[in-house]
Write a protein that holds these residues in place. Structure first.
Motif, short mmCIF file in Angstrom:
data_model
loop_
_atom_site.label_atom_id
_atom_site.label_comp_id
_atom_site.label_asym_id
_atom_site.label_seq_id
_atom_site.Cartn_x
_atom_site.Cartn_y
_atom_site.Cartn_z
N ARG A 4 0.83 -1.21 0.00
CA ARG A 4 0.00 0.00 0.00
C ARG A 4 0.86 1.25 0.00
NH1 ARG A 4 -4.98 1.26 4.23
NH2 ARG A 4 -5.47 3.36 3.42
N TRP A 7 2.51 1.58 -3.38
CA TRP A 7 1.52 2.01 -4.36
C TRP A 7 1.25 3.51 -4.23
CZ3 TRP A 7 -3.13 4.47 -4.31
CH2 TRP A 7 -3.91 4.38 -5.47
N LEU A 126 -9.29 3.11 -11.17
CA LEU A 126 -9.58 3.06 -9.73
C LEU A 126 -11.08 3.03 -9.48
CD1 LEU A 126 -6.96 5.58 -8.30
CD2 LEU A 126 -6.82 3.09 -8.39
N GLN A 129 -12.18 -0.51 -9.91
CA GLN A 129 -11.79 -1.35 -8.78
C GLN A 129 -12.71 -1.11 -7.58
OE1 GLN A 129 -7.59 -0.19 -8.79
NE2 GLN A 129 -7.06 -2.29 -9.32
N ARG A 130 -13.15 0.12 -7.40
CA ARG A 130 -14.11 0.38 -6.33
C ARG A 130 -15.44 -0.29 -6.63
NH1 ARG A 130 -13.26 6.42 -3.70
NH2 ARG A 130 -11.08 6.11 -3.15
N VAL A 134 -12.34 -4.06 -4.91
CA VAL A 134 -10.93 -4.45 -4.88
C VAL A 134 -10.08 -3.24 -4.53
CG1 VAL A 134 -9.00 -5.34 -6.24
CG2 VAL A 134 -11.29 -6.28 -6.58
N LYS A 135 -9.14 -3.42 -3.62
CA LYS A 135 -8.22 -2.34 -3.27
C LYS A 135 -7.23 -2.09 -4.42
CE LYS A 135 -9.79 -1.84 0.94
NZ LYS A 135 -10.57 -0.63 1.32
N PRO A 136 -6.84 -0.83 -4.63
CA PRO A 136 -5.91 -0.53 -5.74
C PRO A 136 -4.59 -1.26 -5.64
CG PRO A 136 -6.90 1.49 -4.88
CD PRO A 136 -7.27 0.39 -3.94
N TRP A 137 -4.14 -1.56 -4.43
CA TRP A 137 -2.84 -2.20 -4.23
C TRP A 137 -2.96 -3.72 -4.10
CZ3 TRP A 137 -4.97 1.67 -1.26
CH2 TRP A 137 -5.65 1.25 -0.12
N ALA A 138 -4.11 -4.25 -4.50
CA ALA A 138 -4.31 -5.70 -4.42
C ALA A 138 -3.27 -6.45 -5.25
CB ALA A 138 -5.72 -6.05 -4.91
N GLU A 191 -5.11 -11.51 -5.80
CA GLU A 191 -6.47 -11.05 -5.55
C GLU A 191 -7.17 -10.67 -6.85
OE1 GLU A 191 -6.56 -8.46 -1.76
OE2 GLU A 191 -4.47 -8.43 -2.43
#
Length: 436
Positions: A4, A7, A126, A129-130, A134-138, A191
């Motif tokens: 994270r 990222w 992004l 992903q929301r 899913v988190k951006p740093w997945a 992920e």
């Protein structure tokens, strides 16, 4: 935590201002249909006014244009032949991002992006992903195509590891490679799994056949090719999660994407898509039409009503999407698929690999590789390039396909399109089934 922090630091440097852009896009996605249409009408009007005033190509052809309907469609051939007239002459060319593509239509083009487009594209990613939770740093595994990914500096490779990224080269896949992919995925347990539809299908079929430990990402993202129902079903069975399809191109990235409810939304925060028949008239929902795309986020190069060579249809279901986003929805993209070429040695070469050989070339207007037999492939090209000019391309293809394959080349006046109207840059008559 390290991923994270890496990222945040990396993208703060690469995409400054992404936070504000993402917040802006989320506000647009939350607008009621009437409010969004009002915003888009104003944005399109301003974009058309800019194009007619700033770009010689549109100023000459539609000097009084006030709406998209007043503009002629822009073809790939127009971009090839009129690149300078489609670029804003008031901008310093050195500040623009030069880009090129062989594209999935097999017609290489060169163009420019405004540097701000990268931030808009990143913020749109992004937003997706929301949507998917899913988190951006997945941790992300890319079943993607680039021989260069095996290289790079040690610093670049370190950053990729810290960002939690695994790259699997889909340009060249054989049975041993699929075993390596499966092992790497099981160790990495991503992920997110992202890749070409055909490449994901190959990996999925292998995972189903070998019966090893499962790979269970949160989402699988398919891109760059049409995702046919049999491929989708096989990929979802192998990974145990839904596939989210994303449609776009190098010229105009991230055109449409699926939400968690399956709605295939045009990413209307920055793109306008029209679907028209051969006469240029809008087609009704459920009827295939030629794709015309306008990129509102590129204020350097005139991608307005750009006919990208694809065919798509609107979703015939008039009900609002349960996700709450009112942006238009596609039913599907038709005929966008690249074939694998299969060699006698059992090597499968992904069709996208060949497009990279033609990046940045002005002497090839369009190309197609046609595999007529396991040991024979024909290359057809449109444009002035002769055999001597293509020597490096022919040598690279022969090396990739191996000694057991004969490659022939012919220059033609026109490469015919398929029944769907879509040009396929690779066509294989050799039966090949990815499934178990």
């Amino acid at each position: 935590m390290l991923a994270r922090l890496t990222w945040a630091r990396t993208h703060g440097r690469w995409n400054p201002g992404w936070q504000a852009r993402l917040a802006e896009f989320e506000r647009r996605a939350a607008l009621a249909p009437e409010a969004f249409r009002a915003w888009q009408e104003q944005a399109v009007g301003e974009h058309v006014a800019w194009a007619v005033k700033a770009l010689p190509w549109f100023a000459e052809r539609a000097p009084g244009a006030r709406s998209l309907a007043d503009l002629p469609p822009l073809t790939r051939r127009d971009v090839q032949q009129g690149r300078a007239a489609l670029c804003d002459p008031s901008l310093d060319r050195a500040t623009l991002v030069a880009d090129s593509t062989g594209g999935s239509t097999g017609e290489p083009v060169r163009f420019f992006h405004h540097p701000d487009l990268a931030v808009s594209t990143f913020a749109t990613e992004l937003l997706l992903q929301r949507w998917w939770g899913v988190k951006p740093w997945a941790r992300t595994a890319y079943v993607w195509g680039d021989d260069r990914e095996a290289g790079g500096s040690s610093k670049e490779r370190l950053v990729e590891r810290l960002l939690g990224r695994l790259h699997l080269n889909a340009f060249q896949v054989d049975d041993a490679g699929l075993k390596r992919f499966a092992s790497a995925l099981r160790r990495f347990q991503p992920e997110v799994v992202q890749g070409y539809a055909t490449a994901l299908d190959l990996v999925a079929a292998h995972l189903l056949r070998d019966g090893g430990p499962p790979v269970r990402p949160k989402v699988v993202r398919s891109a760059a090719e049409a995702l046919f129902p049999d491929r989708r079903a096989r990929i979802e069975e192998a990974f145990g999660v839904p596939v989210r399809d994303v449609y776009g191109s190098r010229e105009t990235p991230c055109l449409a994407a699926q939400c968690v409810h399956g709605g295939f939304h045009v990413m209307a925060n920055t793109k306008v898509v029209e679907l028209v028949d051969e006469a240029g008239q809008a087609v009704p929902p459920g009827t295939p039409g030629r794709v015309l795309v306008t990129d509102l986020s590129n204020r350097a190069f005139g991608f307005l009503r750009y006919a990208n060579g694809d065919v798509a249809s609107w979703d015939p279901d008039p009900a609002p999407c349960p996700c709450g986003v009112s942006w238009p929805r596609l039913e599907k993209v038709h005929g966008r698929s690249s074939d694998f070429l299969t060699t006698p040695a059992g090597l499968r070469v992904h069709g996208e690999w060949f497009t990279h050989l033609f990046y940045g070339r002005d002497d090839v207007l369009r190309f197609q590789l046609h595999q007529t037999a396991l040991d024979h492939v024909a290359l057809l090209t449109e444009g002035p390039a002769d055999e001597a000019a293509l020597a490096d391309v022919l040598a690279a293809i022969r090396k990739r396909l191996g000694d057991g394959v004969t490659l022939t080349w012919k220059r033609v006046d026109r490469i015919e399109t398929g029944p769907s109207g879509k040009h396929r840059f690779t066509v294989s008559d050799v039966p090949f089934l990815a499934g178990p």
